[in-house]
Scaffold this motif. Structure first.
Motif, mmCIF file in Angstrom:
data_model
loop_
_atom_site.group_PDB
_atom_site.id
_atom_site.type_symbol
_atom_site.label_atom_id
_atom_site.label_comp_id
_atom_site.label_asym_id
_atom_site.label_seq_id
_atom_site.Cartn_x
_atom_site.Cartn_y
_atom_site.Cartn_z
ATOM 1 N N TYR A 87 0.841 -1.195 0.000
ATOM 2 C CA TYR A 87 0.000 0.000 0.000
ATOM 3 C C TYR A 87 0.876 1.245 0.000
ATOM 4 C CZ TYR A 87 -3.448 -3.427 1.378
ATOM 5 O OH TYR A 87 -4.261 -4.534 1.420
ATOM 6 N N ASN A 88 0.525 2.217 -0.839
ATOM 7 C CA ASN A 88 1.197 3.504 -0.882
ATOM 8 C C ASN A 88 0.356 4.453 -0.031
ATOM 9 O OD1 ASN A 88 3.205 5.219 -1.646
ATOM 10 N ND2 ASN A 88 2.226 5.810 -3.559
ATOM 11 N N CYS A 89 0.899 4.892 1.099
ATOM 12 C CA CYS A 89 0.099 5.593 2.101
ATOM 13 C C CYS A 89 0.739 6.897 2.556
ATOM 14 C CB CYS A 89 -0.055 4.708 3.349
ATOM 15 S SG CYS A 89 -0.774 3.116 3.052
ATOM 16 N N ARG A 90 -0.037 7.615 3.351
ATOM 17 C CA ARG A 90 0.438 8.760 4.117
ATOM 18 C C ARG A 90 0.065 8.521 5.568
ATOM 19 N NH1 ARG A 90 2.393 13.340 2.120
ATOM 20 N NH2 ARG A 90 2.113 13.781 -0.067
ATOM 21 N N PRO A 91 0.953 8.860 6.507
ATOM 22 C CA PRO A 91 0.584 8.743 7.914
ATOM 23 C C PRO A 91 -0.507 9.766 8.240
ATOM 24 C CG PRO A 91 2.919 9.289 7.663
ATOM 25 C CD PRO A 91 2.314 9.289 6.310
ATOM 26 N N VAL A 92 -1.453 9.381 9.065
ATOM 27 C CA VAL A 92 -2.515 10.297 9.476
ATOM 28 C C VAL A 92 -1.956 11.183 10.585
ATOM 29 C CG1 VAL A 92 -4.801 10.465 10.519
ATOM 30 C CG2 VAL A 92 -4.316 8.658 8.854
ATOM 31 N N PRO A 93 -1.933 12.510 10.376
ATOM 32 C CA PRO A 93 -1.398 13.408 11.403
ATOM 33 C C PRO A 93 -2.157 13.248 12.720
ATOM 34 C CG PRO A 93 -1.756 14.588 9.342
ATOM 35 C CD PRO A 93 -2.386 13.233 9.195
ATOM 36 N N GLY A 94 -1.428 13.204 13.805
ATOM 37 C CA GLY A 94 -2.043 13.094 15.120
ATOM 38 C C GLY A 94 -2.430 11.679 15.512
ATOM 39 N N SER A 95 -2.194 10.696 14.637
ATOM 40 C CA SER A 95 -2.610 9.326 14.951
ATOM 41 C C SER A 95 -1.583 8.554 15.773
ATOM 42 C CB SER A 95 -2.915 8.553 13.672
ATOM 43 O OG SER A 95 -1.719 8.276 12.962
ATOM 44 N N LEU A 96 -0.352 9.047 15.816
ATOM 45 C CA LEU A 96 0.699 8.336 16.547
ATOM 46 C C LEU A 96 0.500 8.524 18.047
ATOM 47 C CD1 LEU A 96 3.399 6.792 16.702
ATOM 48 C CD2 LEU A 96 4.548 8.998 16.479
ATOM 49 N N SER A 97 0.458 7.424 18.765
ATOM 50 C CA SER A 97 0.414 7.512 20.221
ATOM 51 C C SER A 97 1.395 6.499 20.796
ATOM 52 C CB SER A 97 -0.997 7.261 20.755
ATOM 53 O OG SER A 97 -1.357 5.912 20.580
ATOM 54 N N CYS A 98 1.996 6.880 21.902
ATOM 55 C CA CYS A 98 2.964 6.012 22.569
ATOM 56 C C CYS A 98 2.804 6.222 24.067
ATOM 57 C CB CYS A 98 4.386 6.346 22.128
ATOM 58 S SG CYS A 98 5.639 5.276 22.884
ATOM 59 N N SER A 109 0.676 3.025 18.710
ATOM 60 C CA SER A 109 -0.279 2.852 17.597
ATOM 61 C C SER A 109 -0.149 4.009 16.632
ATOM 62 C CB SER A 109 -1.716 2.743 18.121
ATOM 63 O OG SER A 109 -2.107 3.958 18.722
ATOM 64 N N ALA A 110 -0.513 3.743 15.375
ATOM 65 C CA ALA A 110 -0.474 4.765 14.329
ATOM 66 C C ALA A 110 -1.411 4.333 13.203
ATOM 67 C CB ALA A 110 0.945 4.944 13.782
ATOM 68 N N THR A 111 -1.875 5.303 12.433
ATOM 69 C CA THR A 111 -2.791 5.027 11.328
ATOM 70 C C THR A 111 -2.218 5.614 10.054
ATOM 71 O OG1 THR A 111 -4.647 5.126 12.873
ATOM 72 C CG2 THR A 111 -5.169 5.283 10.526
ATOM 73 N N PHE A 112 -2.391 4.870 8.955
ATOM 74 C CA PHE A 112 -1.951 5.300 7.623
ATOM 75 C C PHE A 112 -3.140 5.212 6.674
ATOM 76 C CE2 PHE A 112 1.759 3.847 9.799
ATOM 77 C CZ PHE A 112 2.789 4.649 9.362
ATOM 78 N N THR A 113 -3.229 6.135 5.724
ATOM 79 C CA THR A 113 -4.309 6.138 4.727
ATOM 80 C C THR A 113 -3.702 6.009 3.342
ATOM 81 O OG1 THR A 113 -5.656 7.564 6.120
ATOM 82 C CG2 THR A 113 -6.259 7.437 3.814
ATOM 83 N N GLU A 114 -4.261 5.095 2.554
ATOM 84 C CA GLU A 114 -3.790 4.881 1.187
ATOM 85 C C GLU A 114 -4.094 6.094 0.329
ATOM 86 O OE1 GLU A 114 -3.913 1.318 -2.119
ATOM 87 O OE2 GLU A 114 -5.640 1.607 -0.825
ATOM 88 N N ILE A 115 -3.149 6.434 -0.561
ATOM 89 C CA ILE A 115 -3.378 7.583 -1.454
ATOM 90 C C ILE A 115 -3.542 7.101 -2.886
ATOM 91 C CG2 ILE A 115 -2.246 9.300 -0.050
ATOM 92 C CD1 ILE A 115 0.250 8.927 -1.751
#
Length: 115
Positions: A87-98, A109-115
């Motif tokens: 998948y070719n993605c972009r990280p979702v801003p603000g989705s990273l938590s540690c 955790s982190a979320t990525f969205t396909e472009i």
């Protein structure tokens, strides 16, 4: 194992840094339905895009957080490859938590969205 490629860098996870399975993979689809006067319908899809949620439960290293933070700050695309596809993605801003959940134990955790 998951392979991440971004901005000339590559990170391939190993047994200690692999995200928790199953990987959360959701697909958003844009579709339209066209009807004629007799009521016949035709449905067509314009695109189907994936959203990938990654999490590391009780990770014994902070490496995933460091790599993903680097992916976010590079402000580019990230190629994510694993058993289910690439998948070719972009990280979702603000989705990273540690969060620290124990002595050198992290919940990431982190979320990525396909472009």
């Amino acid at each position: 194992m998951v392979r991440f490629q971004w901005n000339g860098s590559t990170w391939t996870t190993d047994a200690n840094t692999a995200p928790s399975y199953p990987i959360d993979l959701r697909t958003d689809t844009e579709a339209q339905i066209q009807r004629n006067f007799s009521g016949t319908a035709r449905e067509s899809y314009r695109w189907a895009k994936a959203t990938i949620g990654l999490r590391w439960d009780d990770a014994g290293t902070i490496a995933p957080q460091v790599y993903i933070k680097n992916m976010i700050t590079s402000n580019g695309t990230v190629n994510i490859a694993y058993e289910d596809g690439t998948y070719n993605c972009r990280p979702v801003p603000g989705s990273l938590s540690c969060a620290t959940t124990g002595y050198y134990i992290y919940q990431i955790s982190a979320t990525f969205t396909e472009i």
